[in-house]
Write a protein that holds these residues in place. Structure first.
Motif, PDB file in Angstrom:
ATOM      1  N   ASN A  50      -1.406   1.436   6.020  1.00  0.00           N
ATOM      2  CA  ASN A  50      -1.298   2.181   4.777  1.00  0.00           C
ATOM      3  C   ASN A  50      -2.367   1.758   3.771  1.00  0.00           C
ATOM      4  O   ASN A  50      -2.416   2.278   2.653  1.00  0.00           O
ATOM      5  CB  ASN A  50       0.093   1.993   4.157  1.00  0.00           C
ATOM      6  CG  ASN A  50       0.394   0.548   3.820  1.00  0.00           C
ATOM      7  OD1 ASN A  50       0.011  -0.351   4.564  1.00  0.00           O
ATOM      8  ND2 ASN A  50       1.088   0.322   2.723  1.00  0.00           N
ATOM      9  N   HIS A 220      -0.724   7.755  -0.398  1.00  0.00           N
ATOM     10  CA  HIS A 220       0.199   7.133   0.547  1.00  0.00           C
ATOM     11  C   HIS A 220       1.088   8.140   1.266  1.00  0.00           C
ATOM     12  O   HIS A 220       2.069   7.758   1.917  1.00  0.00           O
ATOM     13  CB  HIS A 220       1.064   6.093  -0.177  1.00  0.00           C
ATOM     14  CG  HIS A 220       0.347   4.801  -0.425  1.00  0.00           C
ATOM     15  ND1 HIS A 220      -0.369   4.569  -1.571  1.00  0.00           N
ATOM     16  CD2 HIS A 220       0.221   3.688   0.337  1.00  0.00           C
ATOM     17  CE1 HIS A 220      -0.895   3.357  -1.511  1.00  0.00           C
ATOM     18  NE2 HIS A 220      -0.561   2.802  -0.360  1.00  0.00           N
ATOM     19  N   GLY A 393       3.206  -1.715   6.375  1.00  0.00           N
ATOM     20  CA  GLY A 393       2.668  -0.367   6.497  1.00  0.00           C
ATOM     21  C   GLY A 393       2.641   0.058   7.956  1.00  0.00           C
ATOM     22  O   GLY A 393       2.024  -0.614   8.800  1.00  0.00           O
TER      23      GLY A 393
END
Length: 421
Positions: A50, A220, A393
């Motif tokens: 991420n 995101h 992530g």
């Protein structure tokens, strides 16, 4: 093996860890992981997709071919042959594959910060007589800093929403703060700290009911959460391409402008590539028609090459399947965290409801700054965010369940070492 007596549900943790191989075997997207560059045996778990997505092997071939066949052989002729149209060509690909946007509404240009400034400044100019920009205190620093600068430049006020850091901005909070004096609402679709997924359609409608424009930061969510920007009547959006779109470090951002706003908006960085005729060398600026007016300078041609490969892979998988894998990965990570980490004092700082969660899990513990350094040395790469948050992530197309299990088990062991030190 999880044998530490401080974990009261060690048997449940062992059972969960044992599910990883089965989950990988049942995952229809698992074969796609082989398309990514092998990071080597030293990497146990990569939990930072991420922030920077892993490269595809085909990208290595594309970059070499570009040097030899396009840049090397065609030289400056390639501008006329393809490069000049690349910002809108790749923009349309991003729009179709991940944004739910028709052609002519998305463009690739600049960095996220620069595009945020350009669209924020253009939006407040398009709402004269209104004196406020509404935003939240938990947003990424760049978003807040850009809004602060635009407000100072234009003589506007900042009106702040203070959300629960783990729950995010809600429609109810927006309804209380957005009003007749709001020129622009600036929010992130997925909160960078907690992973909270905002109710984008409902919030957009509320802002429109007040006569305001909305600028969404999609950094995101683009490539991890299905989007329907056209159907949701989104005005403006910006997102980076080095996270879930795997464009590589420093790859350029994308900007989205609703078709009905394009003729109205006047972006402030009036460069020659956004002019109606860049090669006229005119005395005054006249903006190009459509989405090209968002461009300012020379298109980042090389930076757009890797993201094409990832966009084709996402298109092959389908965004709905990507989202299902994302939800499954984060749910599995949360279950492991409950059994392995919560007994050691870790607090889950991410929404439990998958409909309100993006593709990363945020964990809270006072030792995580030191633990992160230890984990990096041992081949587990999470992301630390001050003061005490560890982000897990999970990039759906490059991450497997066994990787998640190994990584969470290592975090468990690292916390035990930190406690013993």
């Amino acid at each position: 093996m999880i044998t530490d007596s401080t974990a009261p549900d060690a048997s449940a943790a062992e059972a969960l860890l044992g599910q990883a191989a089965r989950l990988d075997a049942e995952d229809p997207l698992a074969p796609l992981r082989e398309r990514f560059v092998d990071p080597g045996e030293d990497l146990v778990a990569y939990f930072d997709g991420n922030s920077l997505g892993r490269p595809l092997t085909v990208t290595r071939e594309r970059l070499a071919r570009f040097v030899d066949e396009t840049w090397g052989a065609r030289l400056i002729r390639a501008w006329d042959e393809s490069w000049m149209d690349s910002p809108t060509d790749v923009g349309d690909l991003i729009g179709r594959v991940v944004l739910g946007a028709a052609p002519g509404r998305t463009v690739v240009a600049d960095s996220t910060t620069v595009l945020l400034y350009k669209l924020c400044r253009a939006a407040v100019r398009a709402r004269p007589g209104r004196g406020e920009i509404v935003l939240d205190r938990e947003n990424f620093p760049t978003d807040r800093f850009v809004a602060e600068g635009v407000a100072e430049e234009c003589g506007l006020r900042l009106r702040w929403i203070t959300p629960d850091p783990e729950a995010g901005v809600t429609p109810e909070q927006v309804a209380r703060e957005v009003g007749a004096d709001t020129a622009l609402l600036l929010l992130s679709h997925v909160a960078y700290r907690s992973g909270h997924l905002a109710d984008l359609p409902a919030i957009t409608t509320l802002a429109h009911d007040a006569g305001a424009l909305v600028l969404w930061d999609l950094c995101h969510s683009a490539g991890a959460v299905p989007l329907r920007l056209d159907a949701w009547n989104v005005d403006l959006a910006v997102g980076c391409t080095y996270k879930y779109l795997n464009g590589g470090p420093g790859s350029p951002a994308f900007g989205y402008v609703a078709e009905e706003l394009q003729a109205e908006l006047r972006q402030p960085v009036q460069g020659w590539m956004g002019a109606a005729d860049p090669f006229a060398m005119a005395d005054t600026y006249r903006p190009a028609a459509g989405i090209r007016r968002v461009i300012s300078g020379t298109p980042p041609v090389v930076g757009m090459l890797p993201m094409r490969d990832m966009l084709h892979l996402i298109d092959e998988a389908g965004m709905d399947a990507v989202r299902r894998k994302s939800v499954a990965l984060t749910q599995y990570a949360l279950a492991l965290a409950d059994h392995l980490l919560v007994p050691l004092g870790v607090r889950i700082a991410t929404p439990r409801d998958p409909d309100r969660r993006g593709s990363h899990v945020s964990l809270d513990h006072p030792a995580f700054k030191e633990v992160t350094a230890d984990l990096w040395e041992r081949g587990v790469i999470p992301d630390f965010r001050p003061p005490r948050a560890l982000r897990i992530g999970l990039s759906p197309l490059s991450t497997g369940f066994t990787e998640v299990a190994r990584g969470l088990a290592e975090i468990h062991r690292a916390l035990l070492r930190a406690e013993a030190a």
